[in-house]
Enzyme design. Sequence first.
Site, PDB file in Angstrom:
ATOM      1  N   LYS A 242     -25.638 -52.949  52.738  1.00 18.17           N
ATOM      2  CA  LYS A 242     -25.098 -51.767  52.057  1.00 18.17           C
ATOM      3  C   LYS A 242     -25.459 -50.457  52.729  1.00 18.17           C
ATOM      4  O   LYS A 242     -26.511 -50.348  53.366  1.00 18.17           O
ATOM      5  CB  LYS A 242     -25.663 -51.723  50.636  1.00 18.17           C
TER       6      LYS A 242
ATOM      7  N   ARG B  30     -46.251 -62.590  62.187  1.00 19.97           N
ATOM      8  CA  ARG B  30     -47.155 -61.566  61.665  1.00 19.97           C
ATOM      9  C   ARG B  30     -48.621 -61.939  61.902  1.00 19.97           C
ATOM     10  O   ARG B  30     -49.463 -61.068  62.086  1.00 19.97           O
ATOM     11  CB  ARG B  30     -46.904 -61.365  60.163  1.00 19.97           C
TER      12      ARG B  30
ATOM     13  N   GLY C 286     -39.311 -52.842  55.470  1.00 17.99           N
ATOM     14  CA  GLY C 286     -39.316 -51.662  54.595  1.00 17.99           C
ATOM     15  C   GLY C 286     -40.057 -50.508  55.238  1.00 17.99           C
ATOM     16  O   GLY C 286     -39.608 -49.356  55.191  1.00 17.99           O
TER      17      GLY C 286
ATOM     18  N   GLY D  87     -36.690 -57.286  58.706  1.00 17.63           N
ATOM     19  CA  GLY D  87     -36.982 -58.723  58.694  1.00 17.63           C
ATOM     20  C   GLY D  87     -35.778 -59.581  59.055  1.00 17.63           C
ATOM     21  O   GLY D  87     -35.888 -60.518  59.855  1.00 17.63           O
TER      22      GLY D  87
END
Length: 404
Positions: A202, A38, A378, A355
């Site tokens: 999930k 990053r 996200g 990530g």
Amino acid sequence: MKINSPKDINIKKGSRVFLRCDFNVPLDEFGNITDDRRIKMALPTIKYLLDNDCKIVIGSHLGRPKGEFNEKYSLAPVAKRLSHLLDEEVILAKDVVGPDAKEKAKNLKDSQILLLENLRFDPRETKDDIEFAKELAEYGEYYINDAFGVSHRAHASVHAIATLYDECHKAAGFLLLKEINFFYKLLKNPVRPFVAVVGGSKVSGKLQALVNLLDKVDKMIIGGGMAFTFLKALGYNVGNSLVEDDLIDEAKKIMEKAKELGVKFYLPVDIVVADKFSEDSIVKYVTYQEIPDGWMGLDIGPASVRLFGEVLWDAQTILWNGPMGVYEMDKFSRGTFKISHEIARTHGIKVVGGGDTADAVARAGDSEEMTFISTGGGASLELLEGKKLPGIAALEISGDKICA
Ligand code: AMP
């Protein structure tokens, strides 16, 4: 709607610029940075500003310090690494909008960099507080946001602050623009065949993204823990594998919709099952129809790797989000690493989001082969869900004013 780049706003030499970066890097228990991607990805914007003799004040968050100073979340290791990477001095402030930061900002000379302490040491950051944003805005005549990883949050340094600048004084940094362009192209105008590879734990975390992607892709591959909800929806026994029973109907709907749309939908055909969730478990390879009671699926098997490899072979665009198994444990990492290799050796555009997936690609040694690896898990997921991200929306401008 348009978003300016730092070049479009014609930043005057010697100007003060407030630059929002996402330096939320992983640290080990001794506070060493374990992955500086990053920071590296933010270098083009920082170098551009240095080349233009700007006085640069950088703000970032790190972790979740809960609105107060906490040594553990200090940006000191980031200042050090940034300084090494740039081979330039990086001055670190002791606070965010306190006397030390303000004094250091005032004394900043052209082409000098001041890194503020963790923005989340101030509780007003995560509240999108306009007064806090005004204090931050005093650091720069120009505002540049290069923090894709946090652009899905309405926080003061990414959202409120952008409302304080006119169109010729705010821009997206080069990294943020790259992220937006890759995902925009992917969703609006992909080169076909377009294949989405979706894994992870999930269905619930990625349901909206799956639904949104369905009418855009030609093929969809499902792996990871989420595959078992689909297999159960098809009537198969999944033993003790991760299943979301409340989403079985949704899983059925997704498969029906895929059929309606002519989207080829692929599930694993063999599974690595274990008697417990542990590195020292007993492991068996079984077909998807033969998962025994009491066993849990923790990776895709070799036949699935072969199948998915075939599916990927003619892809011109691949989007990968989510590992194929519990790749953190050696025993269950093979499926994810092999799929990483399969994706890496195709010739199309290969975009990796999330990530965990970026980490898996790095561990598989395939990072260099990917076209683009997103810096925001996200945020990229929300883009895939078709949402408008507050940090990006706040940079949008109308019209084509030429900034003098
Ligand atoms: P996500 O954040 O949803 O992308 O999920 C990533 C996590 O999913 C990783 O930590 C994996 O260990 C986990 N995962 C992948 N496959 C499975 C599986 N079959 N069972 C349980 N967890 C899994």
